[in-house]
Design a protein around this motif. Sequence first.
Motif, short mmCIF file in Angstrom:
data_model
loop_
_atom_site.label_atom_id
_atom_site.label_comp_id
_atom_site.label_asym_id
_atom_site.label_seq_id
_atom_site.Cartn_x
_atom_site.Cartn_y
_atom_site.Cartn_z
N GLY A 103 0.77 -1.18 -0.06
CA GLY A 103 0.00 0.03 -0.15
C GLY A 103 0.86 1.35 0.00
N LEU A 104 2.13 1.38 0.51
CA LEU A 104 2.88 2.51 0.59
C LEU A 104 3.46 2.74 -0.82
CD1 LEU A 104 4.77 1.80 3.97
CD2 LEU A 104 2.92 3.42 3.24
N GLN A 105 3.25 1.84 -1.92
CA GLN A 105 3.65 2.05 -3.24
C GLN A 105 2.47 3.00 -4.05
OE1 GLN A 105 5.55 -1.13 -4.92
NE2 GLN A 105 6.24 -2.09 -3.00
N LEU A 106 1.51 3.31 -3.46
CA LEU A 106 0.43 3.83 -4.03
C LEU A 106 -0.21 4.82 -3.36
CD1 LEU A 106 -1.59 0.45 -4.55
CD2 LEU A 106 0.18 1.25 -5.99
N THR A 107 -0.44 6.08 -4.14
CA THR A 107 -1.33 6.97 -3.60
C THR A 107 -2.48 7.31 -4.40
OG1 THR A 107 -0.04 8.56 -5.23
CG2 THR A 107 0.86 8.14 -2.99
N THR A 295 4.12 12.72 3.15
CA THR A 295 4.99 12.41 2.12
C THR A 295 6.05 11.54 2.81
OG1 THR A 295 4.76 14.69 1.01
CG2 THR A 295 6.81 13.51 0.74
N VAL A 296 6.11 10.48 2.33
CA VAL A 296 7.11 9.56 2.83
C VAL A 296 8.71 9.73 2.04
CG1 VAL A 296 8.04 7.15 3.03
CG2 VAL A 296 5.49 7.72 3.12
N PRO A 297 9.79 9.97 2.82
CA PRO A 297 10.87 10.36 2.07
C PRO A 297 11.51 9.43 1.19
CG PRO A 297 10.92 10.61 4.41
CD PRO A 297 9.72 9.86 4.35
N ALA A 298 11.93 9.59 0.07
CA ALA A 298 12.20 8.72 -0.83
C ALA A 298 13.17 7.77 -0.74
CB ALA A 298 12.72 9.46 -2.14
N ASP A 299 14.01 7.94 0.29
CA ASP A 299 15.06 6.85 0.77
C ASP A 299 14.27 5.90 1.59
OD1 ASP A 299 14.63 8.60 2.64
OD2 ASP A 299 16.73 8.65 3.50
N VAL A 300 13.40 6.16 2.39
CA VAL A 300 12.50 5.62 3.30
C VAL A 300 11.49 4.68 2.38
CG1 VAL A 300 10.79 5.07 5.03
CG2 VAL A 300 12.66 6.90 5.10
N LYS A 301 11.21 5.42 1.32
CA LYS A 301 10.02 4.51 0.61
C LYS A 301 11.02 3.63 -0.21
CE LYS A 301 6.55 6.41 -1.26
NZ LYS A 301 5.63 7.33 -1.96
N GLY A 302 12.35 3.82 -0.88
CA GLY A 302 12.93 2.83 -1.29
C GLY A 302 13.27 1.59 -0.46
N ALA A 303 13.54 1.81 0.67
CA ALA A 303 13.96 0.71 1.45
C ALA A 303 12.65 -0.20 1.80
CB ALA A 303 14.34 1.43 2.90
N ILE A 304 11.58 0.52 1.80
CA ILE A 304 10.25 -0.29 2.08
C ILE A 304 9.94 -1.19 0.95
CG2 ILE A 304 7.75 -0.12 2.60
CD1 ILE A 304 8.21 2.49 3.93
N VAL A 305 10.24 -0.59 -0.26
CA VAL A 305 9.90 -1.31 -1.41
C VAL A 305 10.86 -2.51 -1.49
CG1 VAL A 305 10.24 -1.32 -4.19
CG2 VAL A 305 8.93 0.54 -2.95
N VAL A 306 12.12 -2.49 -1.25
CA VAL A 306 12.93 -3.41 -1.24
C VAL A 306 12.44 -4.62 -0.34
CG1 VAL A 306 15.54 -4.21 -0.60
CG2 VAL A 306 14.93 -2.23 -2.18
#
Length: 358
Positions: A103-107, A295-306
């Motif tokens: 869900g954190l990959q969608l808005t 707004t989730v920081p890009a680096d945090v979102k990237g880590a969550i995706v991985v």
Amino acid sequence: MSSHPITRASGPRAAFSPFRQGQAVSPSLTTATIWPGILLTAAIAGAAFVLRQLPGVALLSPMILAILIGIGIHNLVGTPKWAKPGVVFSLRRILRLAIILLGLQLTAAQVVEVGAGGIAVIACTLIATFLFTVWCGRLIGVGRKLTELIAAGTSVCGASAVIATNTVTQAHDEDVAYAVATVTVLGSIAMFVYPLLPGLLHLSPHAYGLWSGASIHEIAQVVAAAFQQGSDAGEFGTIAKLSRVMMLAPLVITLGLFAARRARQSGNTAGQAKAPMPWFVFGFIVLVGLNSLITVPADVKGAIVVATTFMLSMALAAMGLETDIRKLRAKGLKPFALALAAFLFIACFSLVLVKMTA
């Protein structure tokens, strides 16, 4: 499900399941017994990520590599008994947590960007593909549960949709592995074929991106195919695909309601109790809303995706550790023919809709 540990354990597996219906989980079982299997599935997922660094292997997702490694271990040396509880845990809890984190990959803003016309194309394609696949499966004699998994994987988002749908479909492990394999193979074919067609089909970058996002199976496959026609096509294709992934939630909820109704109609009160509303889907929806508001920081979102991909790979590694390849062979070519028919349908049907709305 009679043999799939995502939803329940029965028979010989019940002894290893730490989450049997109506039974408490002891602290010793959740620590000393579950961790070895969790570490095994994590090691397989880690190996899948490492293998993707090899030339030519990067085209395969770590999820498909993980299930292949798991199947290899199970059928060559056997899954150790000490790993069984952790395998069950990976298939149940870690899987559902990963789906929630999707869900954190969608808005909501991404959905708005696709537009009403694009959303209509995606929704109509998803519904029509799912219904066509179910009808076709009945016609050629493929089992209902395997048919539903192939339908979900084709119409929504590949392997992730297959394993999410199986939380309510409750198919055998071999059915899930077969469905994952077919949608992955056919989605990979689309990834190479689609970029050859925009000129022949007279598709603009926007139309090509929408077509890719509405019909190719996996997110990574959409990205690979769409960006070959430029950044405009790639970005819009990715957003269209993510909007399609959002529709996984209502699909799983709907299938759960149908499963509960079938249980009531058959008078199977035990089955009715085992077909609950998939609560984790609501967690998915909540995180979509949260991601839309903050707004989730890009680096945090990237880590969550991985991390999400890693956990899904752990779940598929666990599935591979439960899959008997002899049972896969016994299913024959009918399910693959069904997946191929669904693949051709979604490609053609979505293309017609894209052309109509262009």
